[in-house]
Design an enzyme around this catalytic site. Structure first.
Site, PDB file in Angstrom:
ATOM      1  N   GLU A 113      -1.108 -13.844  22.009  1.00 52.46           N
ATOM      2  CA  GLU A 113      -0.149 -14.137  20.932  1.00 52.46           C
ATOM      3  C   GLU A 113       0.657 -12.882  20.634  1.00 52.46           C
ATOM      4  O   GLU A 113       0.253 -11.782  20.989  1.00 52.46           O
ATOM      5  CB  GLU A 113      -0.899 -14.505  19.642  1.00 52.46           C
ATOM      6  CG  GLU A 113      -1.667 -15.786  19.735  1.00 52.46           C
ATOM      7  CD  GLU A 113      -2.726 -15.885  18.655  1.00 52.46           C
ATOM      8  OE1 GLU A 113      -2.594 -15.227  17.598  1.00 52.46           O
ATOM      9  OE2 GLU A 113      -3.695 -16.619  18.890  1.00 52.46           O
ATOM     10  N   LYS A 115       1.932  -9.978  18.150  1.00 48.33           N
ATOM     11  CA  LYS A 115       1.364  -9.310  16.972  1.00 48.33           C
ATOM     12  C   LYS A 115       2.499  -9.098  15.976  1.00 48.33           C
ATOM     13  O   LYS A 115       3.315  -8.193  16.133  1.00 48.33           O
ATOM     14  CB  LYS A 115       0.727  -7.983  17.372  1.00 48.33           C
ATOM     15  CG  LYS A 115      -0.035  -7.329  16.247  1.00 48.33           C
ATOM     16  CD  LYS A 115      -0.852  -6.164  16.773  1.00 48.33           C
ATOM     17  CE  LYS A 115      -1.685  -5.492  15.695  1.00 48.33           C
ATOM     18  NZ  LYS A 115      -1.057  -5.248  14.458  1.00 48.33           N
ATOM     19  N   ASP A 117       4.626  -8.092  12.860  1.00 46.42           N
ATOM     20  CA  ASP A 117       4.546  -6.863  12.073  1.00 46.42           C
ATOM     21  C   ASP A 117       4.916  -7.154  10.625  1.00 46.42           C
ATOM     22  O   ASP A 117       6.083  -7.104  10.238  1.00 46.42           O
ATOM     23  CB  ASP A 117       5.517  -5.838  12.673  1.00 46.42           C
ATOM     24  CG  ASP A 117       5.193  -4.442  12.211  1.00 46.42           C
ATOM     25  OD1 ASP A 117       4.161  -4.266  11.522  1.00 46.42           O
ATOM     26  OD2 ASP A 117       5.971  -3.522  12.521  1.00 46.42           O
ATOM     27  N   TYR A 224      -1.997 -17.475  12.387  1.00 45.90           N
ATOM     28  CA  TYR A 224      -2.640 -17.199  13.675  1.00 45.90           C
ATOM     29  C   TYR A 224      -4.159 -17.305  13.695  1.00 45.90           C
ATOM     30  O   TYR A 224      -4.782 -16.959  14.679  1.00 45.90           O
ATOM     31  CB  TYR A 224      -2.244 -15.806  14.168  1.00 45.90           C
ATOM     32  CG  TYR A 224      -2.392 -14.704  13.140  1.00 45.90           C
ATOM     33  CD1 TYR A 224      -3.621 -14.362  12.619  1.00 45.90           C
ATOM     34  CD2 TYR A 224      -1.274 -14.006  12.692  1.00 45.90           C
ATOM     35  CE1 TYR A 224      -3.757 -13.359  11.685  1.00 45.90           C
ATOM     36  CE2 TYR A 224      -1.393 -12.998  11.758  1.00 45.90           C
ATOM     37  CZ  TYR A 224      -2.634 -12.682  11.259  1.00 45.90           C
ATOM     38  OH  TYR A 224      -2.756 -11.694  10.328  1.00 45.90           O
ATOM     39  N   LYS A 311      -0.842  -2.515  21.554  1.00 47.56           N
ATOM     40  CA  LYS A 311       0.356  -2.136  20.782  1.00 47.56           C
ATOM     41  C   LYS A 311       1.425  -1.553  21.701  1.00 47.56           C
ATOM     42  O   LYS A 311       1.120  -0.738  22.570  1.00 47.56           O
ATOM     43  CB  LYS A 311      -0.017  -1.111  19.711  1.00 47.56           C
ATOM     44  CG  LYS A 311      -1.069  -1.648  18.729  1.00 47.56           C
ATOM     45  CD  LYS A 311      -0.528  -1.753  17.347  1.00 47.56           C
ATOM     46  CE  LYS A 311      -0.941  -0.570  16.521  1.00 47.56           C
ATOM     47  NZ  LYS A 311      -0.507  -0.636  15.161  1.00 47.56           N
ATOM     48  N   CYS A 405      25.875  22.649  -2.295  1.00 51.85           N
ATOM     49  CA  CYS A 405      26.433  21.359  -1.905  1.00 51.85           C
ATOM     50  C   CYS A 405      27.524  21.553  -0.848  1.00 51.85           C
ATOM     51  O   CYS A 405      28.427  22.374  -1.042  1.00 51.85           O
ATOM     52  CB  CYS A 405      27.001  20.669  -3.136  1.00 51.85           C
ATOM     53  SG  CYS A 405      27.862  19.144  -2.728  1.00 51.85           S
ATOM     54  N   CYS A 408      30.984  20.631  -2.654  1.00 54.05           N
ATOM     55  CA  CYS A 408      31.571  21.331  -3.809  1.00 54.05           C
ATOM     56  C   CYS A 408      30.947  22.696  -4.045  1.00 54.05           C
ATOM     57  O   CYS A 408      31.302  23.393  -4.985  1.00 54.05           O
ATOM     58  CB  CYS A 408      31.426  20.476  -5.061  1.00 54.05           C
ATOM     59  SG  CYS A 408      29.722  20.415  -5.642  1.00 54.05           S
ATOM     60  N   CYS A 423      22.958  17.316  -5.771  1.00 54.06           N
ATOM     61  CA  CYS A 423      24.051  18.139  -6.253  1.00 54.06           C
ATOM     62  C   CYS A 423      24.253  17.768  -7.724  1.00 54.06           C
ATOM     63  O   CYS A 423      24.534  16.608  -8.036  1.00 54.06           O
ATOM     64  CB  CYS A 423      25.319  17.851  -5.458  1.00 54.06           C
ATOM     65  SG  CYS A 423      26.761  18.545  -6.297  1.00 54.06           S
ATOM     66  N   CYS A 429      32.168  17.183  -7.989  1.00 50.23           N
ATOM     67  CA  CYS A 429      31.824  17.019  -6.573  1.00 50.23           C
ATOM     68  C   CYS A 429      32.543  15.782  -6.028  1.00 50.23           C
ATOM     69  O   CYS A 429      32.329  14.663  -6.509  1.00 50.23           O
ATOM     70  CB  CYS A 429      30.317  16.877  -6.467  1.00 50.23           C
ATOM     71  SG  CYS A 429      29.749  16.687  -4.790  1.00 50.23           S
TER      72      CYS A 429
HETATM   73  S1  IVH Z   1      -5.907 -12.044  14.571  1.00 54.47           S
HETATM   74  C1  IVH Z   1     -10.291 -11.037  13.149  1.00 54.47           C
HETATM   75  N1  IVH Z   1      -3.470 -12.452  15.456  1.00 54.47           N
HETATM   76  O1  IVH Z   1      -2.706  -7.471  13.014  1.00 54.47           O
HETATM   77  C2  IVH Z   1      -8.927 -10.893  13.660  1.00 54.47           C
HETATM   78  N2  IVH Z   1      -3.792 -10.715  13.880  1.00 54.47           N
HETATM   79  O2  IVH Z   1      -5.373  -5.371  13.208  1.00 54.47           O
HETATM   80  C3  IVH Z   1      -7.888 -11.551  12.886  1.00 54.47           C
HETATM   81  N3  IVH Z   1      -1.716  -9.575  13.226  1.00 54.47           N
HETATM   82  O3  IVH Z   1      -5.227  -7.978  10.632  1.00 54.47           O
HETATM   83  C4  IVH Z   1      -6.546 -11.133  13.237  1.00 54.47           C
HETATM   84  N4  IVH Z   1      -0.356 -10.773  14.465  1.00 54.47           N
HETATM   85  O4  IVH Z   1      -2.734  -8.444  10.027  1.00 54.47           O
HETATM   86  C5  IVH Z   1      -4.252 -11.701  14.656  1.00 54.47           C
HETATM   87  N5  IVH Z   1      -1.373 -13.014  16.289  1.00 54.47           N
HETATM   88  C6  IVH Z   1      -2.141 -12.261  15.496  1.00 54.47           C
HETATM   89  C7  IVH Z   1      -1.610 -11.234  14.688  1.00 54.47           C
HETATM   90  C8  IVH Z   1      -2.478 -10.465  13.888  1.00 54.47           C
HETATM   91  C9  IVH Z   1      -0.444  -9.791  13.584  1.00 54.47           C
HETATM   92  C10 IVH Z   1      -2.128  -8.514  12.295  1.00 54.47           C
HETATM   93  C11 IVH Z   1      -3.141  -8.932  11.269  1.00 54.47           C
HETATM   94  C12 IVH Z   1      -4.401  -8.263  11.680  1.00 54.47           C
HETATM   95  C13 IVH Z   1      -3.889  -7.034  12.382  1.00 54.47           C
HETATM   96  C14 IVH Z   1      -4.852  -6.594  13.448  1.00 54.47           C
END
Ligand code: IVH
Length: 682
Positions: A113, A115, A117, A224, A311, A405, A408, A423, A429
């Site tokens: 999946e 991740k 942000d 998720y 990551k 500055c 000025c 400033c 200014c």
């Molecule tokens: S699963 C027990 N799936 O990333 C695990 N986390 O450090 C549950 N996050 O705490 C998390 N996308 O805040 C999972 N597709 C995804 C995610 C996801 C973002 C975040 C979430 C999690 C942290 C992992």
């Protein structure tokens, strides 16, 4: 309709509107026009108002916020909210894969999946109804942010289909790029610091005390992870697909993978494709699919052994720091900016990067001529994250932060605990003076629309205007033939003020002499005195002399005036320079007395509770002001930006595309001036 029929109608409307919201916010596929949606919503609002006993918890009218919370209740998580082990290297992913193969003997599959942000959230549903939303906190307990989360349109308040009686679903609250940019533009417009990245913006939004405000933030929630005793399947992927049927926004960007090579393929594809996503991701999450295998694998002290986060490294390049310049903002804040040898980074050419403040420069020890690493992470503006010391020339010199500055030459100040230098030369200014002049002429202030940023700059650069009172000394001879040279990459153009321009400017200035006292009070630029406060002050004190003589104690007793504002007013009126400007403006003939006749008499309450935005061109600015005034006279509130709280837009010609887009998003009806006039005549 009798009571029973009314209840049925309300129920049907709630279901129908929720279904349309789902299509719009979750599936991104609206099935009806905004107009039809609004008609249904209006009917529901009316029926709910008349029959409050039938208001349902999952009614779409409950999405607009309402609750204001002083501090969030701490709630213990039913299941601890763990995080994931993470890695930046593909070798470590191979090790992860080997560990799993060692610990489970049967076949297995991964689910990959994105991740997302943002900010982690746990949503509890009982009998299909959202009952609680809690942030991660320390993993054991978090903040109860239910009131705020209810305003996020893609989170279902009530589920469809065959859902378990009680369960928790976890996901990430995010702010997509488009919403982030708009939010930041709005913040800059009102003088607030912009958020550094969408994640901070989402997290800041979720922690706001007023859920009405949260309702205006275009947050989204991607889910998720499911937890509960009676989930329909014994595997992660299948449960997520089921949750999609219940109404949750489960992104399509997931894939089952049989081997670690398939996982790498998914990762490599998204490492590129992520640049085209409408929101930020910072990696890929890889999970074993079967719950039975989860049990075999178990947990380490901090995280499950059945999942890992890979990551992405933020994109980074090396380039030369050519020079550092210092910019002065309208408030006097200094921002150091790195001028770089242009370099390609994440799809754009980067020439400049922010260096934030002197502490950061010191910490990095960057020097002109250095080869520096520039990174583009979640932030929109790239930043310098380090120096390649091995390539530093021995002639290089430590960078000295400016003490004066750049505009000025005033000696800069820095307040205890603040990162930025300022400033202090507010009145001497150039960027600060120009800022004040621009505020003075702006639409909500004196509305001198024949002047703008460019012309103000010209007047200032030609020594014609040094403060707002000088505008009233301008005359035909001083303006005619005034020249400005516009240089762009290819050519040099000369612009000079012709008769028509000059007449327009002078007419605009002249016309501003009839602008009402409350707007003059707003225009003169007393810190913290915005439009509303200026109105309150004008109504209370009636003229400038009364206000000028008011004491701190008197001021704080006026409705909506707190200590910060009172102090600022006192400061303003005890500064000789300001008193002189007021005197000159009085002589010029500006309005410094409240015209009681001008205080419009309320005409009706027909627009009560409605936030109305008037936008576009209505022939003349006066006509547009007249419509705005009518909004207020009929009990409505006029707004300048379109938000989730806007009830209606009265549009003239050429309404901005930004507003149109927002209107579409929030399903706000747009009507013409004629419709509006007809509406209030009823
Ligand atoms: S699963 C027990 N799936 O990333 C695990 N986390 O450090 C549950 N996050 O705490 C998390 N996308 O805040 C999972 N597709 C995804 C995610 C996801 C973002 C975040 C979430 C999690 C942290 C992992």
């Amino acid at each position: 309709m009798d009571k029973e029929q009314l209840k049925i109608r309300i129920d049907n409307l709630v279901d129908e509107l929720n279904h349309h919201n789902f299509n719009y916010y979750v599936l991104d596929k609206p099935l009806i026009s905004d107009y039809d949606f609004d008609k249904l919503l209006e009917e529901l609002i009316k029926l709910e108002k008349e029959n409050p006993e039938f208001i349902r918890e999952d009614s779409p009218t409950k999405r607009v916020g309402g609750e204001v919370i002083k501090s969030f209740k701490q709630v213990k998580h039913k299941y601890p909210m763990l995080s994931l082990g993470n890695t930046y290297s593909q070798e470590e992913l191979i090790e992860f894969d080997n560990r799993i193969k060692k610990l489970i003997d049967s076949e297995f599959e991964y689910v990959c999946e994105l991740k997302y942000d943002g900010v982690a959230i746990g949503l509890t549903y009982i009998d299909g109804v959202l009952t609680q939303a809690v942030t991660r906190g320390d993993g054991v307990q978090g903040d109860d942010v239910t009131a705020n989360v209810r305003t996020i349109r893609s989170i279902p308040l009530k589920l469809k289909g065959n859902y378990p009686k009680e369960f928790e679903i976890r996901g990430e609250i995010i702010l997509p790029h488009l919403g982030f940019e708009k939010l930041n533009n709005e913040r800059v417009e009102i003088g607030d610091e912009p958020f550094a990245n969408p994640r901070n913006a989402a997290s800041g939004s979720l922690k706001m005390q007023d859920s009405n405000e949260v309702a205006n933030r275009p947050l989204d929630c991607l889910l998720y992870f499911l937890l509960g005793d009676n989930l329909p399947y014994q595997s992660h992927y299948e449960n997520l697909i089921a949750a999609k049927e219940w109404g949750f926004k489960i992104p399509n960007y997931m894939m089952k993978c049989k081997t670690i090579d398939d996982v790498f393929e998914f990762i490599n594809m998204w490492d590129v494709a992520r640049n085209d996503l409408p929101f930020d991701i910072d990696g890929i999450v890889i999970k074993v699919n079967s719950y039975q295998q989860w049990e075999q694998l178990g947990f380490t002290a901090k995280s499950p052994r059945w999942a890992i986060a890979y990551k992405f490294k933020a994109e980074r390049v090396l380039t030369e720091l050519l020079s550092v310049s210092f910019q002065v903002g309208r408030t006097g804040a200094i921002t150091p900016v790195a001028n770089l040898r242009p370099v390609q980074l994440a799809g754009t050419v980067v020439k400049r990067a922010s260096l934030h403040n002197s502490d950061i420069i010191q910490k990095l020890d960057v020097r002109v001529g250095d080869m520096v690493y520039v990174e583009k992470g979640g932030e929109i503006i790239p930043k310098i994250i380090g120096v390649d010391i091995s390539r530093r020339k021995n002639t290089s010199q430590q960078l000295n932060y400016i003490t004066n500055c750049p505009e000025c030459n005033a000696v800069l100040t820095r307040n205890e605990g603040e990162a930025s230098h300022y400033c202090p030369n507010e009145d001497g200014c150039p960027p600060q003076i120009k800022g004040k002049l621009e505020h003075f002429i702006s639409r909500k202030a004196m509305n001198i629309d024949s002047l703008g940023e460019g012309k103000i700059s010209m007047l200032y650069d030609n020594n014609l205007v040094k403060d707002i009172s000088d505008l009233y000394n301008l005359n035909y001879d001083s303006l005619i033939g005034l020249e400005k040279i516009i240089i762009d990459e290819k050519s040099e153009k000369k612009l000079s003020f012709k008769e028509k321009t000059v007449t327009n400017i002078l007419n605009g200035i002249n016309y501003s002499k009839s602008v009402s006292f409350e707007r003059v009070l707003f225009a003169i630029g007393i810190r913290y005195v915005g439009e509303t406060v200026a109105k309150k002050l004008a109504l209370h004190y009636k003229n400038i002399d009364n206000l000028l003589n008011a004491s701190f104690e008197e001021l704080i007793n006026v409705d909506e005036i707190g200590e910060k504002i009172a102090e600022s007013i006192i400061n303003f009126f005890t500064t000789d320079k300001n008193l002189l400007i007021i005197e000159k403006l009085k002589i010029a003939g500006l309005q410094f007395v409240l015209n009681e006749d001008n205080i419009p008499k309320q005409l009706s309450e027909s627009l009560k509770g409605k936030n109305i935005v008037v936008s576009g061109n209505f022939g003349t600015p006066e006509e547009r002001r007249r419509i705005e005034e009518l909004v207020e006279l009929h009990g409505g509130k006029k707004g300048s930006s379109v938000t989730g709280k806007t009830s209606l837009i009265v549009a003239g010609e050429n309404m901005g595309p930004d507003k149109r887009e927002k209107a579409l998003k929030f399903k706000i009806p747009i009507i013409t001036e004629e419709d509006f006039l007809e509406m209030i005549s009823k």
